[in-house]
Design an enzyme around this catalytic site. Structure first.
Site, PDB file in Angstrom:
ATOM      1  N   GLY A 103      49.277  -2.018 -69.376  1.00  0.00           N
ATOM      2  CA  GLY A 103      48.525  -0.783 -69.303  1.00  0.00           C
ATOM      3  C   GLY A 103      47.323  -0.957 -68.385  1.00  0.00           C
ATOM      4  O   GLY A 103      47.026  -2.044 -67.909  1.00  0.00           O
ATOM      5  N   GLY A 104      46.607   0.129 -68.147  1.00  0.00           N
ATOM      6  CA  GLY A 104      45.412   0.061 -67.319  1.00  0.00           C
ATOM      7  C   GLY A 104      45.707   0.279 -65.854  1.00  0.00           C
ATOM      8  O   GLY A 104      46.855   0.463 -65.435  1.00  0.00           O
ATOM      9  N   ILE A 106      43.874  -0.790 -61.797  1.00  0.00           N
ATOM     10  CA  ILE A 106      43.793  -1.973 -60.950  1.00  0.00           C
ATOM     11  C   ILE A 106      42.615  -2.852 -61.349  1.00  0.00           C
ATOM     12  O   ILE A 106      41.558  -2.348 -61.744  1.00  0.00           O
ATOM     13  CB  ILE A 106      43.686  -1.583 -59.455  1.00  0.00           C
ATOM     14  CG1 ILE A 106      43.929  -2.815 -58.569  1.00  0.00           C
ATOM     15  CG2 ILE A 106      42.362  -0.898 -59.143  1.00  0.00           C
ATOM     16  CD1 ILE A 106      44.205  -2.473 -57.121  1.00  0.00           C
ATOM     17  N   HIS A 109      41.488 -10.676 -60.573  1.00  0.00           N
ATOM     18  CA  HIS A 109      41.362 -11.970 -61.243  1.00  0.00           C
ATOM     19  C   HIS A 109      40.997 -13.018 -60.203  1.00  0.00           C
ATOM     20  O   HIS A 109      41.520 -12.994 -59.077  1.00  0.00           O
ATOM     21  CB  HIS A 109      42.669 -12.376 -61.917  1.00  0.00           C
ATOM     22  CG  HIS A 109      43.139 -11.421 -62.966  1.00  0.00           C
ATOM     23  ND1 HIS A 109      42.321 -10.936 -63.960  1.00  0.00           N
ATOM     24  CD2 HIS A 109      44.353 -10.852 -63.168  1.00  0.00           C
ATOM     25  CE1 HIS A 109      43.014 -10.118 -64.736  1.00  0.00           C
ATOM     26  NE2 HIS A 109      44.247 -10.041 -64.273  1.00  0.00           N
ATOM     27  N   PHE A 199      43.278 -10.163 -71.558  1.00  0.00           N
ATOM     28  CA  PHE A 199      41.891  -9.879 -71.199  1.00  0.00           C
ATOM     29  C   PHE A 199      41.440 -10.753 -70.036  1.00  0.00           C
ATOM     30  O   PHE A 199      42.050 -11.793 -69.744  1.00  0.00           O
ATOM     31  CB  PHE A 199      40.968 -10.099 -72.404  1.00  0.00           C
ATOM     32  CG  PHE A 199      40.987 -11.517 -72.935  1.00  0.00           C
ATOM     33  CD1 PHE A 199      40.157 -12.495 -72.401  1.00  0.00           C
ATOM     34  CD2 PHE A 199      41.834 -11.880 -73.977  1.00  0.00           C
ATOM     35  CE1 PHE A 199      40.176 -13.792 -72.891  1.00  0.00           C
ATOM     36  CE2 PHE A 199      41.862 -13.177 -74.478  1.00  0.00           C
ATOM     37  CZ  PHE A 199      41.027 -14.132 -73.923  1.00  0.00           C
ATOM     38  N   CYS A 216      39.509  -0.843 -62.562  1.00  0.00           N
ATOM     39  CA  CYS A 216      40.107  -0.135 -63.704  1.00  0.00           C
ATOM     40  C   CYS A 216      40.168   1.367 -63.475  1.00  0.00           C
ATOM     41  O   CYS A 216      40.302   2.143 -64.422  1.00  0.00           O
ATOM     42  CB  CYS A 216      39.352  -0.469 -64.995  1.00  0.00           C
ATOM     43  SG  CYS A 216      39.326  -2.225 -65.377  1.00  0.00           S
TER      44      CYS A 216
END
Length: 258
Positions: A103-104, A106, A109, A199, A216
């Site tokens: 879900g979510g 862009i 990381h 997360f 996001c």
């Protein structure tokens, strides 16, 4: 009977390699549920989940932590318009790009960021998906509190936030001040109550990478890191240990390492 969760710290690992590992664990858990689920006693715990593990109780899953080389990921319901640079431009900067099934929208990381992939059977834990996301958020909030950072939630948006407009236990926290900014992104997927993805907590992350996206999907909110908030670089391995301990406490599981 206590539930056990395996913990594996992968160090620094390429996103695609880690994704393959995460997927293999996830698929194995789904296969085990399909094989034993109908014969599982009350609580969803199968004898096969205890036998052969060497544990004094059932295994409810695995938690992976990792640092990725620079990479951008776009969730299945995300909008490519939130990419402010082309894939070619991102790769020229030394970053990879992947469309993924969490879900979510862009996110980014990279080094200095703790990425956690809990692959857990929520049915065994006795919680739903919303409770699970709450547990992830609370484990980060509690971890940050230990470093003098008061963090909270933002209505209608997952993750952990600081600043004006964030919702804190006990009310607002004006000492944080400033604009609403995210310190930890959360995006998950679940199938038959088994979770994937997780997360990403910014510890010493170079925040300039977020300038290539609307993080996001938001255009009116910022990002931050523990280092920016406290003015010094925390030991990332220590933060990791505290975070995993908090998550184990909140989920009421025992962590073990192979």
């Amino acid at each position: 009977m206590p539930l056990f969760v395996e913990y594996r710290d992968l160090g620094r690992m390429d996103y695609a390699e880690c994704w393959d590992l995460q997927r293999s664990i996830f698929d194995a858990m789904l296969a085990a549920k399909a094989l034993h689920g109908s014969n599982a006693p009350e609580g969803g715990i199968c004898p096969a989940e205890v036998a052969g593990t060497g544990l004094p109780g059932p295994k409810a899953g695995t938690i992976l932590t990792v640092e990725h080389p620079p990479v951008y990921t776009l969730g299945k319901h995300g909008h490519r318009s939130n990419m402010l640079a082309s894939e070619e431009r991102l790769r020229s900067l030394g970053a990879d790009f992947y469309n993924i099934d969490r879900g979510g929208d862009i996110t980014f990381h990279g080094d200095g960021q703790i990425v956690g992939y809990p692959i857990l059977d929520l049915e065994m834990l006795g919680i739903g998906l919303r409770e699970y996301v709450d547990a992830l958020e609370q484990s980060v909030i509690d971890t940050l509190a230990g470093y003098g950072i008061r963090a909270g939630r933002s209505h209608g948006a997952s993750g952990v936030w600081l600043g004006s407009g964030a919702e804190y236990a006990g009310g607002q926290a004006p000492e944080n001040g400033g604009p609403l900014r995210k310190i930890c992104a959360i995006g998950v997927k679940a199938s038959r109550y088994v979770t994937m993805h997780g997360f990403a907590l910014n510890v010493t992350t170079d925040l300039k990478w977020f300038g290539n996206i609307n993080p996001c999907g938001f255009t009116d909110r910022g990002v931050t890191s523990m280092m920016r908030e406290i003015g010094s670089a925390p030991d990332i391995d220590e933060v990791k240990r505290v975070l995993i301990d908090n998550l184990a406490r909140i989920l009421n599981v025992k962590i073990y390492k192979n």
